[in-house]
Write a protein that holds these residues in place. Structure first.
Motif, PDB file in Angstrom:
ATOM      1  N   VAL A 172      46.418  49.053  40.697  1.00  0.00           N
ATOM      2  CA  VAL A 172      45.234  48.338  41.155  1.00  0.00           C
ATOM      3  C   VAL A 172      43.954  49.019  40.677  1.00  0.00           C
ATOM      4  N   THR A 173      43.913  50.339  40.723  1.00  0.00           N
ATOM      5  CA  THR A 173      42.713  51.077  40.316  1.00  0.00           C
ATOM      6  C   THR A 173      42.567  51.118  38.799  1.00  0.00           C
ATOM      7  N   GLY A 174      43.698  51.115  38.095  1.00  0.00           N
ATOM      8  CA  GLY A 174      43.655  51.183  36.642  1.00  0.00           C
ATOM      9  C   GLY A 174      43.370  52.582  36.140  1.00  0.00           C
ATOM     10  N   CYS A 175      43.069  52.690  34.846  1.00  0.00           N
ATOM     11  CA  CYS A 175      42.938  53.996  34.211  1.00  0.00           C
ATOM     12  C   CYS A 175      41.611  54.204  33.490  1.00  0.00           C
ATOM     13  N   PHE A 176      40.635  53.320  33.716  1.00  0.00           N
ATOM     14  CA  PHE A 176      39.286  53.599  33.214  1.00  0.00           C
ATOM     15  C   PHE A 176      38.694  54.743  34.040  1.00  0.00           C
ATOM     16  N   PRO A 177      37.949  55.671  33.437  1.00  0.00           N
ATOM     17  CA  PRO A 177      37.420  56.822  34.179  1.00  0.00           C
ATOM     18  C   PRO A 177      36.552  56.459  35.380  1.00  0.00           C
ATOM     19  N   GLU A 178      35.639  55.500  35.230  1.00  0.00           N
ATOM     20  CA  GLU A 178      34.686  55.203  36.305  1.00  0.00           C
ATOM     21  C   GLU A 178      35.349  54.677  37.581  1.00  0.00           C
ATOM     22  N   PRO A 179      36.172  53.628  37.540  1.00  0.00           N
ATOM     23  CA  PRO A 179      36.770  53.142  38.792  1.00  0.00           C
ATOM     24  C   PRO A 179      37.698  54.153  39.452  1.00  0.00           C
ATOM     25  N   LEU A 180      38.257  55.078  38.678  1.00  0.00           N
ATOM     26  CA  LEU A 180      39.099  56.125  39.270  1.00  0.00           C
ATOM     27  C   LEU A 180      38.315  57.012  40.232  1.00  0.00           C
ATOM     28  N   GLN A 181      37.005  57.101  40.005  1.00  0.00           N
ATOM     29  CA  GLN A 181      36.178  57.985  40.821  1.00  0.00           C
ATOM     30  C   GLN A 181      35.492  57.256  41.976  1.00  0.00           C
ATOM     31  N   ARG A 182      35.723  55.955  42.087  1.00  0.00           N
ATOM     32  CA  ARG A 182      35.077  55.201  43.163  1.00  0.00           C
ATOM     33  C   ARG A 182      35.856  55.351  44.465  1.00  0.00           C
ATOM     34  N   ALA A 183      35.133  55.161  45.567  1.00  0.00           N
ATOM     35  CA  ALA A 183      35.667  55.542  46.875  1.00  0.00           C
ATOM     36  C   ALA A 183      36.696  54.565  47.428  1.00  0.00           C
ATOM     37  N   SER A 184      36.711  53.327  46.942  1.00  0.00           N
ATOM     38  CA  SER A 184      37.615  52.344  47.532  1.00  0.00           C
ATOM     39  C   SER A 184      38.101  51.371  46.478  1.00  0.00           C
ATOM     40  N   GLU A 185      39.180  50.690  46.812  1.00  0.00           N
ATOM     41  CA  GLU A 185      39.730  49.657  45.947  1.00  0.00           C
ATOM     42  C   GLU A 185      38.702  48.557  45.690  1.00  0.00           C
ATOM     43  N   ARG A 186      37.957  48.192  46.715  1.00  0.00           N
ATOM     44  CA  ARG A 186      36.952  47.148  46.595  1.00  0.00           C
ATOM     45  C   ARG A 186      35.858  47.535  45.600  1.00  0.00           C
ATOM     46  N   ARG A 187      35.422  48.806  45.646  1.00  0.00           N
ATOM     47  CA  ARG A 187      34.380  49.257  44.732  1.00  0.00           C
ATOM     48  C   ARG A 187      34.916  49.368  43.289  1.00  0.00           C
ATOM     49  N   SER A 188      36.179  49.732  43.152  1.00  0.00           N
ATOM     50  CA  SER A 188      36.782  49.771  41.815  1.00  0.00           C
ATOM     51  C   SER A 188      36.814  48.379  41.207  1.00  0.00           C
ATOM     52  N   GLN A 189      37.198  47.384  42.011  1.00  0.00           N
ATOM     53  CA  GLN A 189      37.286  46.028  41.484  1.00  0.00           C
ATOM     54  C   GLN A 189      35.891  45.464  41.168  1.00  0.00           C
ATOM     55  N   ALA A 190      34.880  45.904  41.923  1.00  0.00           N
ATOM     56  CA  ALA A 190      33.510  45.476  41.620  1.00  0.00           C
ATOM     57  C   ALA A 190      33.095  45.978  40.241  1.00  0.00           C
ATOM     58  N   TRP A 191      33.516  47.197  39.901  1.00  0.00           N
ATOM     59  CA  TRP A 191      33.215  47.741  38.574  1.00  0.00           C
ATOM     60  C   TRP A 191      33.856  46.883  37.485  1.00  0.00           C
ATOM     61  N   TYR A 192      35.097  46.513  37.684  1.00  0.00           N
ATOM     62  CA  TYR A 192      35.793  45.700  36.679  1.00  0.00           C
ATOM     63  C   TYR A 192      35.123  44.341  36.492  1.00  0.00           C
ATOM     64  N   GLN A 193      34.668  43.745  37.580  1.00  0.00           N
ATOM     65  CA  GLN A 193      34.002  42.445  37.463  1.00  0.00           C
ATOM     66  C   GLN A 193      32.726  42.556  36.622  1.00  0.00           C
ATOM     67  N   GLN A 194      31.965  43.617  36.832  1.00  0.00           N
ATOM     68  CA  GLN A 194      30.751  43.831  36.040  1.00  0.00           C
ATOM     69  C   GLN A 194      31.094  44.128  34.584  1.00  0.00           C
ATOM     70  N   TYR A 195      32.154  44.875  34.377  1.00  0.00           N
ATOM     71  CA  TYR A 195      32.626  45.214  33.033  1.00  0.00           C
ATOM     72  C   TYR A 195      32.970  43.944  32.255  1.00  0.00           C
ATOM     73  N   LEU A 196      33.708  43.065  32.903  1.00  0.00           N
ATOM     74  CA  LEU A 196      34.110  41.818  32.252  1.00  0.00           C
ATOM     75  C   LEU A 196      32.901  40.933  31.940  1.00  0.00           C
ATOM     76  N   SER A 197      31.952  40.899  32.850  1.00  0.00           N
ATOM     77  CA  SER A 197      30.750  40.093  32.643  1.00  0.00           C
ATOM     78  C   SER A 197      29.985  40.575  31.417  1.00  0.00           C
ATOM     79  N   THR A 198      29.865  41.886  31.263  1.00  0.00           N
ATOM     80  CA  THR A 198      29.171  42.454  30.101  1.00  0.00           C
ATOM     81  C   THR A 198      29.894  42.110  28.810  1.00  0.00           C
TER      82      THR A 198
END
Length: 412
Positions: A172-198
Motif C-alpha cells: 500500500v505504501t509502495g517504494c517511492f522515498p517520499e510516501p515511505l516517510q509519511r506518517a499515515s497510509e492516507r498521507r502516502s496516498q495523497a502524495w501519489y494522487q498529486q504525483y499522478l496529477s503532475t
C-alpha cells in the motif's frame, strides 16, 4: 537517506564513459544521487543545471548547440534532460570533439533513448543506469543476496518469516522515498494522487502531442487493474473508445515514463504450445493502490488483488536487484495454451533459465509446483532452479532443483 546500491555502478561508468545517463521515474532520488556524487567527487569539479528551471530550459531550447558549447569547462550534471531531447545531438558533437570520461552526467524521468524526436544516438559514448523506486533491500539496509544465490543455483533462506503484515503495508505504501516517510497510509496516498496529477498535466504533454490528454489518466488507472495480467490492447482501447494503434501509442508513453512495463512471454522454438502475449506490470504497488483506492483493510478482504499486487512487488524487486548483478539478465513470464504459468523467468546470456513463482499463502502442496514443473520439462537442460516464494517458515526442497522459499529471503 536510504542507501542507493546503483551508486557504485554510476561511479564506475563515470570513470571510463563520456556520458552517463541515470534514468527512472520522477521522485525516485535521481537528483539526490547526482548531488551526492558531486559532493563525493568534489563539488568544484561540477556544474549542475536542471531543465526543470524554465529559464535554463528556454535558453537551451532556443539554441541547443550553443547551449552545450557554452557550458563551463567542468563536469556537467544535466537534470531532466528528457524535456529537451534535441540536446543529445549537441552532447554527441561535444563528446566527439573532447572524449573525456565522466564529462556529462544526465538524468531523465523518461527513457529519452526511445523518444521519437531523438534524431541521433550516443551509442558507444553513453552508459545508462536505471534508478527505479527503492528496493526492499535498500529500505531495510540489507545487502542483496537473493539473485546471486539463485544464479549460483542455490536455494535462498532467511530468518525473516511470516512477513504478511509487513508485505501488506509495503504494497500500500509502495517504494517511492517520499510516501515511505509519511506518517499515515492516507498521507502516502495523497502524495501519489498529486504525483499522478503532475504526470498527466505536465510530463506526458512534454513528451509528445497527444489527441486525448484527458484519457491518459484513465488509461493509467486501467493499467492498475490489469497489472499482473496478460496485455490486451484491443480490450483496453475499447474501454476508452480508442483504436488499437492509438492505445498502443499511449501505452508506449506510459512505458517511456517508467510507469508500466510489459513483461514478454518466454518462448522456445522446440515447444509450440506457448502463449506469446506479454504481461503488464506497474512499476510500484503504492501507485497501483492509490489509483485503485485500495488500502490495507480492502486488500485483506480481496485476496485476488493481494495476490496480483504481490506478484508485481516481487517482479519489481527482482528487476531492481538485477541492476546490481554483474551479468545481463532478461525477464519473461511463462504461459502455455493449457493456461499453466510461471510468474517470472530469468534468463542469463548463456540461455540458462531460473523460474520464480509467487504464492501469498503460508502453506503449500505439490499442486502449487505445477507451473514450475511444466516449465522445467519444457526448458529441459536450460532449466537450472525453480523457486516458489511463499509466506512460510522454511526453505524446503520439493523435487529436483525445486524449492519453496520464504518471501523474506527476497531482501535478506
Amino acid at each position: 537517506m536510504y542507501p542507493r546500491y546503483s551508486e557504485l555502478h554510476v561511479k564506475e561508468a563515470l570513470s571510463d564513459t563520456p556520458v552517463v545517463f541515470i534514468m527512472g521515474p520522477r521522485q525516485t532520488g535521481k537528483t539526490t544521487l547526482v548531488k551526492t556524487l558531486m559532493d563525493e567527487m568534489g563539488a568544484e569539479q561540477w556544474t549542475y543545471i536542471t531543465l526543470d528551471d524554465q529559464a535554463q530550459f528556454e535558453i537551451a531550447q532556443a539554441d541547443p548547440v550553443g547551449f552545450i558549447r557554452n557550458l563551463p569547462a567542468t563536469r556537467i550534471a544535466l537534470d531532466e534532460v528528457q524535456r529537451l531531447p534535441e540536446l543529445f545531438v549537441s552532447i554527441k558533437q561535444a563528446v566527439d570533439e573532447q572524449r573525456t570520461p565522466g564529462r556529462f552526467l544526465l538524468t531523465g524521468s523518461a527513457n529519452a533513448l526511445l523518444l521519437p524526436r531523438l534524431s541521433d544516438s550516443l551509442a558507444g559514448r553513453m552508459e545508462s543506469v536505471r534508478l527505479m523506486t527503492l528496493s526492499e533491500c535498500e529500505i531495510q539496509g540489507q545487502q542483496p543476496t537473493f539473485l546471486s544465490k539463485l544464479l549460483n543455483r542455490e536455494a535462498p533462506s532467511t530468518q525473516s518469516i511470516r512477513v504478511r503484515e509487513h508485505i501488506l503495508n509495503r504494497l500500500v505504501t509502495g517504494c517511492f522515498p517520499e510516501p515511505l516517510q509519511r506518517a499515515s497510509e492516507r498521507r502516502s496516498q495523497a502524495w501519489y494522487q498529486q504525483y499522478l496529477s503532475t504526470l498527466v498535466q505536465r510530463d506526458i504533454r512534454d513528451l509528445t502531442h497527444i489527441d486525448h490528454p484527458d484519457l491518459m489518466g484513465k488509461l493509467l488507472k486501467l493499467t492498475a487493474f490489469y497489472a499482473g495480467k496478460l496485455v490486451n490492447l484491443t480490450e483496453l482501447g475499447g474501454k476508452l473508445g480508442l483504436d488499437r494503434l492509438t492505445i498502443k501509442k499511449y501505452m508506449a508513453l506510459l512505458e517511456q515514463l517508467f510507469l508500466v512495463e510489459q513483461l514478454p512471454a518466454w518462448h522456445s522454438n522446440e515447444y509450440k504450445r506457448l502463449v506469446k502475449t506479454p504481461k503488464l506490470h506497474s512499476v510500484d504497488t503504492g501507485l497501483m493502490c492509490a489509483v485503485r483506492g485500495l488500502n490495507r483493510d480492502r486488500l485483506l478482504k480481496q485476496p485476488g488483488d493481494f495476490g496480483l499486487l504481490l506478484e508485481t512487488f516481487v517482479y519489481n524487486e527482482l528487476r531492481k536487484q538485477a541492476v546490481w548483478v554483474d551479468e545481463p539478465l532478461s525477464f519473461y513470464h511463462y504461459r502455455d495454451k493449457d493456461k499453466v504459468e510461471v510468474d517470472v523467468i530469468i534468463e542469463n546470456a548463456m540461455g540458462d533459465c531460473f523460474a520464480i513463482e509467487v504464492k501469498a499463502a503460508a502453506t503449500l502442496s505439490a499442486k502449487d509446483f505445477t507451473g514450475l514443473k511444466r516449465f522445467q520439462s519444457v526448458a529441459a537442460d536450460r532449466f537450472k532452479i525453480g523457486i516458489l516464494l511463499y509466506d512460510g517458515d522454511h526453505t524446503t526442497a520439493f523435487g529436483d532443483n525445486l524449492y519453496a522459499v520464504p518471501l523474506g529471503a527476497l531482501w535478506a
